[in-house]
Scaffold this motif. Structure first.
Motif, PDB file in Angstrom:
ATOM      1  N   LEU A   4     -49.285 -28.882 -16.702  1.00  0.00           N
ATOM      2  CA  LEU A   4     -48.085 -29.224 -17.490  1.00  0.00           C
ATOM      3  C   LEU A   4     -47.672 -30.674 -17.237  1.00  0.00           C
ATOM      4  O   LEU A   4     -47.246 -31.376 -18.145  1.00  0.00           O
ATOM      5  N   LEU A   5     -47.837 -31.117 -15.973  1.00  0.00           N
ATOM      6  CA  LEU A   5     -47.467 -32.500 -15.646  1.00  0.00           C
ATOM      7  C   LEU A   5     -48.398 -33.502 -16.327  1.00  0.00           C
ATOM      8  O   LEU A   5     -47.990 -34.608 -16.683  1.00  0.00           O
ATOM      9  N   LEU A   6     -49.669 -33.130 -16.455  1.00  0.00           N
ATOM     10  CA  LEU A   6     -50.679 -34.090 -16.917  1.00  0.00           C
ATOM     11  C   LEU A   6     -51.186 -33.764 -18.309  1.00  0.00           C
ATOM     12  O   LEU A   6     -52.291 -34.127 -18.689  1.00  0.00           O
ATOM     13  N   SER A  49     -50.407 -34.582 -21.638  1.00  0.00           N
ATOM     14  CA  SER A  49     -50.751 -35.513 -22.713  1.00  0.00           C
ATOM     15  C   SER A  49     -51.880 -36.445 -22.269  1.00  0.00           C
ATOM     16  O   SER A  49     -52.073 -36.708 -21.091  1.00  0.00           O
ATOM     17  N   ASN A  93     -52.672 -40.146 -17.038  1.00  0.00           N
ATOM     18  CA  ASN A  93     -52.914 -38.722 -16.809  1.00  0.00           C
ATOM     19  C   ASN A  93     -54.372 -38.422 -16.557  1.00  0.00           C
ATOM     20  O   ASN A  93     -54.713 -37.616 -15.704  1.00  0.00           O
ATOM     21  N   LEU A  97     -57.828 -27.657 -15.006  1.00  0.00           N
ATOM     22  CA  LEU A  97     -58.665 -27.964 -16.176  1.00  0.00           C
ATOM     23  C   LEU A  97     -58.601 -26.849 -17.199  1.00  0.00           C
ATOM     24  O   LEU A  97     -58.509 -27.097 -18.403  1.00  0.00           O
ATOM     25  N   ILE A  98     -58.665 -25.605 -16.720  1.00  0.00           N
ATOM     26  CA  ILE A  98     -58.696 -24.485 -17.655  1.00  0.00           C
ATOM     27  C   ILE A  98     -57.338 -24.315 -18.343  1.00  0.00           C
ATOM     28  O   ILE A  98     -57.269 -24.047 -19.537  1.00  0.00           O
ATOM     29  N   ALA A 149     -57.106 -26.934 -20.982  1.00  0.00           N
ATOM     30  CA  ALA A 149     -57.834 -26.513 -22.187  1.00  0.00           C
ATOM     31  C   ALA A 149     -56.994 -25.534 -22.995  1.00  0.00           C
ATOM     32  O   ALA A 149     -56.924 -25.629 -24.221  1.00  0.00           O
ATOM     33  N   GLY A 150     -56.345 -24.615 -22.302  1.00  0.00           N
ATOM     34  CA  GLY A 150     -55.496 -23.652 -22.991  1.00  0.00           C
ATOM     35  C   GLY A 150     -54.349 -24.333 -23.715  1.00  0.00           C
ATOM     36  O   GLY A 150     -54.035 -24.034 -24.862  1.00  0.00           O
TER      37      GLY A 150
END
Lengths: 276, 307
Positions: free
Chosen positions: B113-115, B117, B122, B189-190, B193-194
């Motif tokens: 959530l932090l990274l 965009s 990021n 990472l997953i 992607a979500g």
């Protein structure tokens, strides 16, 4: 509105703080300790070395830790395992993705059961002894291949299902054999997922110490993680944090290098494979 | 020369193909089983077969002290049950898996959530938080041992004398935190992607309806993240039941067996030459994993349908 402003300025600050504390501090500890003489590293701390001797430590880690032999041993089991996992996995995934029958779905379910089920490591040892493969590289390669096939079959089957059949059919009309279609069409199309499977399997196999302990044991064929375990177990008697961390750095660099080179593909592969 | 051979074979198969199609289902001609055969053989031989054998050897006296192997019934299970290691290992492993999955997913989701965009800033920090995934679990364990030892770096910074890895109650939590630290990058990472998979107009619509960040998260993003949650929670929970390296490197199963998960037990007892006893634990691990995995996968799948 003020929440948005706080997010705009607070978020990067929070990211920096978290990265510094959570990742920066441990890595800093590894870096400074690996450059200290033994006397300074007995009680590990975050201070800069008063006396710098990184060269000596790394040379000692290479010498005492049998690092070059370990590196070669790791390569000799990890590379063939990865190649086998990819090739055998791709063949199986192709069949599983394209054929439809009870038998196929049963075989597929069995083959990906390894994603969840733990390998029976103790009886693997027994089986390898009976096959005359205990303590050997082929034995280790067989065990890694069996263990990680599930991962590659799972990722690749999902991927192949998304490839339109027309591509294969066109080649078939031109008279291509299944083998030729597999080699010339399917394998090249699998490239992105092969990148993901490669990094995943490498990640596991390169750092594995548990299965290597049971199958290879110590001695001549010990891989890098087994050597690291030896070096660090000697810790009880000689407190050699400086050597342990020199070892950690050298052992981690190949994985970091693989990641840096393949980063784009790895990320996209993981994301397309796991979440659809 | 080689070219000619290939060429002739192609021609014969081209002539042969229509005949085959007539008699066999298409797939049998175009995707023959023998492409899957090598994988099936290796997987059956080196994964399934050992797991089947694991239903036999725990009932024998196989060890480094006997020349041959004899059937002894439930003796091994009685031994591990009587000395308390069986229940302790089950409890420790389940608790470890639960906490490790919680930390790994919690850290991973917050980082995602932090990274979220796609800025250069990021992207750089995603790679930074992925670094621990690349460092072997054994090495991770040693790093945190140096950090958390009573003589270690953390106490020297804080000026305290806390035995971070020496408590029979709290050390398990500390070790699972380390586990979460090591794998948070993969979960991140997953989850990223979500988050990317959520259609932009959906978020836009939520904003037009006057939903704040919290409301948007709980009503739109979190439900849309369901497949990522399923994958992450399953792999983290099941994967951490198979943990070894981090525990071995930080505590070796101690203090007083407080962190002795299944694999640590097997490692220790195998080292003593008690192979059948280690294999008994391996069978119990198998059964516990099956007992956890099946309801978990079924439940999470159902949850995905509902959300």
């Amino acid at each position: 509105m003020s929440a948005t402003v706080a997010w705009r300025y607070g978020r990067p600050a929070l990211v920096l703080l978290l990265a510094g504390l959570a990742v920066g501090v441990p890595l800093w500890l590894v870096a400074v300790t690996s450059a200290k003489p033994q006397a300074e590293s007995i009680k590990p701390n975050l201070d800069l070395p008063r006396h710098w001797q990184p060269g000596g430590n790394y040379a000692d880690a290479v010498g005492q830790g049998e690092m070059l032999r370990g590196f070669l041993n790791s390569l000799l089991v990890v590379v063939p395992s990865v190649v086998l996992v990819l090739l055998l996995g791709a063949g199986a995934a192709w069949v599983f993705a394209r054929r439809k029958s009870k038998l196929v779905s049963t075989a597929y379910a069995l083959c990906i059961s390894g994603l969840l089920l733990p390998p029976a490591v103790i009886t693997i040892v027994m089986e390898l002894r009976q096959l005359g493969l205990a303590g050997s590289r082929p034995g280790m390669i067989a065990v890694y291949t069996g263990m990680y096939l599930s991962t590659s079959i799972f990722f690749m089957t999902g991927f192949i299902r998304a490839i339109p059949m027309e591509l294969e059919e066109a080649a078939r009309i031109d008279g291509a054999t299944p083998w030729r279609i597999f080699r010339r069409i399917v394998l090249p199309l699998l490239r992105p997922v092969i990148a993901t499977a490669t990094i995943m399997v490498m990640l596991y196999a390169w750092s594995d110490v548990f299965y290597a302990f049971f199958v290879l044991g110590g001695g001549e064929r010990a891989t890098l993680p087994l050597n690291l375990y030896q070096v660090a177990s000697a810790q009880l008697y000689l407190n050699n944090w400086h050597l342990v961390f020199a070892y950690v750095v050298v052992m981690s660099l190949p994985m970091v290098a693989v990641f840096v080179v393949g980063q784009r593909k790895i990320v996209s592969g993981i994301t397309s494979g796991a979440v659809k | 020369m080689a070219d000619t051979v290939v060429h002739t074979r192609e021609q014969t198969s081209a002539q042969g193909a229509p005949k085959g199609v007539g008699r066999l289902p298409r797939a049998a001609v175009h995707h023959p089983w023998w492409f899957a055969l090598p994988a099936l053989v290796v997987f059956a031989g080196f994964f399934l077969l050992p797991n089947l054998l694991n239903f036999y050897y725990p009932f024998t006296n196989w060890s480094s002290y006997h020349a041959d192997i004899a059937f002894t019934g439930l003796d091994n299970f009685r031994t591990v049950a009587d000395d308390g290691s069986l229940l302790r290992a089950i409890r420790t492993t389940l608790l470890y898996a639960l906490l490790a999955a919680l930390f790994q997913n919690g850290f991973g989701l917050v980082l995602a959530l932090l990274l979220e965009s796609d800025s250069r800033f990021n992207r750089f920090f995603r790679a930074v938080f992925f670094l621990p995934v690349l460092i072997s679990a054994l090495a991770t364990g040693y790093v945190f041992q140096a950090l958390l030892d009573q003589d270690g770096a953390l106490n020297s910074v804080l000026g305290t004398d806390i035995p971070w890895l020496g408590s029979t109650t709290w050390t398990l939590v500390v070790v699972t935190l380390i586990h979460g630290w090591k794998w948070m990058g993969l979960s991140m990472l997953i989850y990223l992607a979500g988050l990317k998979g959520i259609p932009g107009d959906m978020l836009e619509a939520a904003r037009m309806d006057g939903a704040g960040p919290w409301r948007t998260f709980w009503s739109v993003r979190w439900p849309m993240l369901a497949p990522a949650v399923t994958f992450n929670v399953t792999t983290a929970l099941i994967g951490s039941m198979n943990t070894f390296d981090i525990v071995q490197a930080t505590t070796g199963g101690g203090p007083a067996a407080a962190t002795e998960v299944f694999n640590i037990y097997m490692f220790r007892v195998f080292g003593q030459g008690l192979y059948a006893q280690a294999s008994a634990m391996s069978l119990v691990l198998f059964l516990v994993v099956v007992a956890v995995a099946i309801p978990l996968v079924v439940g999470l799948r159902r949850r995905e349908q509902l959300l």
